[in-house]
Design a protein around this motif. Structure first.
Motif, PDB file in Angstrom:
ATOM      1  N   THR A 155      -6.429  -5.877  -1.251  1.00 57.17           N
ATOM      2  CA  THR A 155      -7.822  -5.689  -0.824  1.00 57.17           C
ATOM      3  C   THR A 155      -8.083  -6.317   0.546  1.00 57.17           C
ATOM      4  N   ILE A 156      -7.237  -7.260   0.957  1.00 57.84           N
ATOM      5  CA  ILE A 156      -7.418  -7.936   2.241  1.00 57.84           C
ATOM      6  C   ILE A 156      -6.795  -7.127   3.379  1.00 57.84           C
ATOM      7  N   VAL A 157      -5.619  -6.582   3.151  1.00 57.21           N
ATOM      8  CA  VAL A 157      -4.933  -5.735   4.146  1.00 57.21           C
ATOM      9  C   VAL A 157      -4.458  -4.447   3.457  1.00 57.21           C
ATOM     10  N   PRO A 158      -5.409  -3.622   2.996  1.00 55.46           N
ATOM     11  CA  PRO A 158      -5.031  -2.424   2.233  1.00 55.46           C
ATOM     12  C   PRO A 158      -4.248  -1.384   3.037  1.00 55.46           C
ATOM     13  N   ASP A 159      -4.364  -1.445   4.357  1.00 61.30           N
ATOM     14  CA  ASP A 159      -3.604  -0.522   5.195  1.00 61.30           C
ATOM     15  C   ASP A 159      -2.124  -0.914   5.270  1.00 61.30           C
ATOM     16  N   ILE A 160      -1.811  -2.172   4.898  1.00 66.97           N
ATOM     17  CA  ILE A 160      -0.425  -2.648   4.932  1.00 66.97           C
ATOM     18  C   ILE A 160       0.126  -2.814   3.515  1.00 66.97           C
ATOM     19  N   VAL A 161      -0.549  -3.604   2.688  1.00 67.31           N
ATOM     20  CA  VAL A 161      -0.064  -3.869   1.330  1.00 67.31           C
ATOM     21  C   VAL A 161      -0.786  -2.927   0.365  1.00 67.31           C
ATOM     22  N   LYS A 162      -0.041  -1.988  -0.184  1.00 70.75           N
ATOM     23  CA  LYS A 162      -0.610  -0.980  -1.086  1.00 70.75           C
ATOM     24  C   LYS A 162      -0.650  -1.472  -2.530  1.00 70.75           C
ATOM     25  N   SER A 163       0.367  -2.231  -2.936  1.00 73.20           N
ATOM     26  CA  SER A 163       0.375  -2.787  -4.293  1.00 73.20           C
ATOM     27  C   SER A 163       1.318  -3.991  -4.342  1.00 73.20           C
ATOM     28  N   CYS A 164       1.021  -4.869  -5.292  1.00 77.95           N
ATOM     29  CA  CYS A 164       1.880  -6.011  -5.579  1.00 77.95           C
ATOM     30  C   CYS A 164       1.755  -6.253  -7.080  1.00 77.95           C
ATOM     31  N   ASP A 165       2.804  -5.914  -7.799  1.00 81.26           N
ATOM     32  CA  ASP A 165       2.768  -5.969  -9.259  1.00 81.26           C
ATOM     33  C   ASP A 165       3.766  -6.985  -9.789  1.00 81.26           C
ATOM     34  N   LEU A 166       3.350  -7.734 -10.802  1.00 81.73           N
ATOM     35  CA  LEU A 166       4.221  -8.686 -11.471  1.00 81.73           C
ATOM     36  C   LEU A 166       5.076  -7.933 -12.477  1.00 81.73           C
ATOM     37  N   LEU A 167       6.406  -7.995 -12.311  1.00 81.20           N
ATOM     38  CA  LEU A 167       7.320  -7.311 -13.216  1.00 81.20           C
ATOM     39  C   LEU A 167       7.849  -8.236 -14.307  1.00 81.20           C
ATOM     40  N   ASP A 168       7.989  -9.522 -13.968  1.00 82.67           N
ATOM     41  CA  ASP A 168       8.523 -10.476 -14.934  1.00 82.67           C
ATOM     42  C   ASP A 168       8.108 -11.886 -14.546  1.00 82.67           C
ATOM     43  N   GLY A 169       7.880 -12.734 -15.546  1.00 83.69           N
ATOM     44  CA  GLY A 169       7.531 -14.126 -15.290  1.00 83.69           C
ATOM     45  C   GLY A 169       6.035 -14.310 -15.110  1.00 83.69           C
ATOM     46  N   LEU A 170       5.691 -15.427 -14.492  1.00 83.68           N
ATOM     47  CA  LEU A 170       4.294 -15.783 -14.249  1.00 83.68           C
ATOM     48  C   LEU A 170       4.051 -15.826 -12.750  1.00 83.68           C
ATOM     49  N   TRP A 171       2.851 -15.383 -12.329  1.00 83.71           N
ATOM     50  CA  TRP A 171       2.503 -15.432 -10.907  1.00 83.71           C
ATOM     51  C   TRP A 171       2.751 -16.840 -10.379  1.00 83.71           C
ATOM     52  N   GLY A 172       3.482 -16.945  -9.288  1.00 78.27           N
ATOM     53  CA  GLY A 172       3.706 -18.209  -8.615  1.00 78.27           C
ATOM     54  C   GLY A 172       4.784 -19.088  -9.210  1.00 78.27           C
TER      55      GLY A 172
END
Length: 156
Positions: free
Chosen positions: A34-51
């Motif tokens: 949402t901050i740079v939608p023209d660059i980052v289209k998606s970021c999905d967690l596939l495994d584990g915990l965020w961070g």
């Protein structure tokens, strides 16, 4: 003949706090959509915990007008020094690099933060270009996130 192994670095000054910046880059990178939608289209967690160490994320981003995907794992995280390293598992970067790591370190200053961005990589062949343009894109994302955080936390 150029070296297959390389490191690129950049320092970016932002007004936002190191805590807020690190918080997004480590534990909430999905906010970049949402901050740079023209660059980052998606970021999905596939495994584990965020961070968390070992967390696996899949990123879809636009680079050079082309949509690309990469799967990264957190290989190092230190909340005390505000540092996180993402290592390449697979994706479009794998066609040019056997290894690729992105380290982001946010160093709080008296006023603002210095974000140190480091790429370490091993090219598959000597014909692969140094990823300077990708580093420049990373700098653009850091500046946009810094501006967003500064506005979001200073808005009345």
């Amino acid at each position: 003949m150029s070296s297959l192994i390389g490191t690129l670095e950049a320092d970016v000054e932002i007004s936002a706090s190191a805590d807020k910046f690190f918080g997004v880059m480590c534990t909430a990178p999905f906010k970049l959509t949402t901050i740079v939608p023209d660059i980052v289209k998606s970021c999905d967690l596939l495994d584990g915990l965020w961070g968390a160490l070992g967390a696996i994320t899949q990123w879809t981003y636009v680079f050079g007008g082309v949509t690309q995907t990469v799967v990264l794992a957190i290989t190092s995280v230190n909340p005390f020094t505000k540092s996180v390293t993402y290592g390449l598992i697979k994706g479009d970067l794998s066609t040019e690099f056997s290894t690729f790591a992105v380290k982001i370190n946010a160093d709080q200053k008296l006023v603002g933060t210095t974000v140190h961005l480091t790429f370490t990589y091993v090219k598959l062949t000597d014909n692969v270009s140094t990823p300077q343009a990708l580093l420049d894109l990373g700098v653009e994302v850091i500046k946009a996130l810094g501006a967003y955080l500064t506005y979001a936390y200073n808005a009345v």
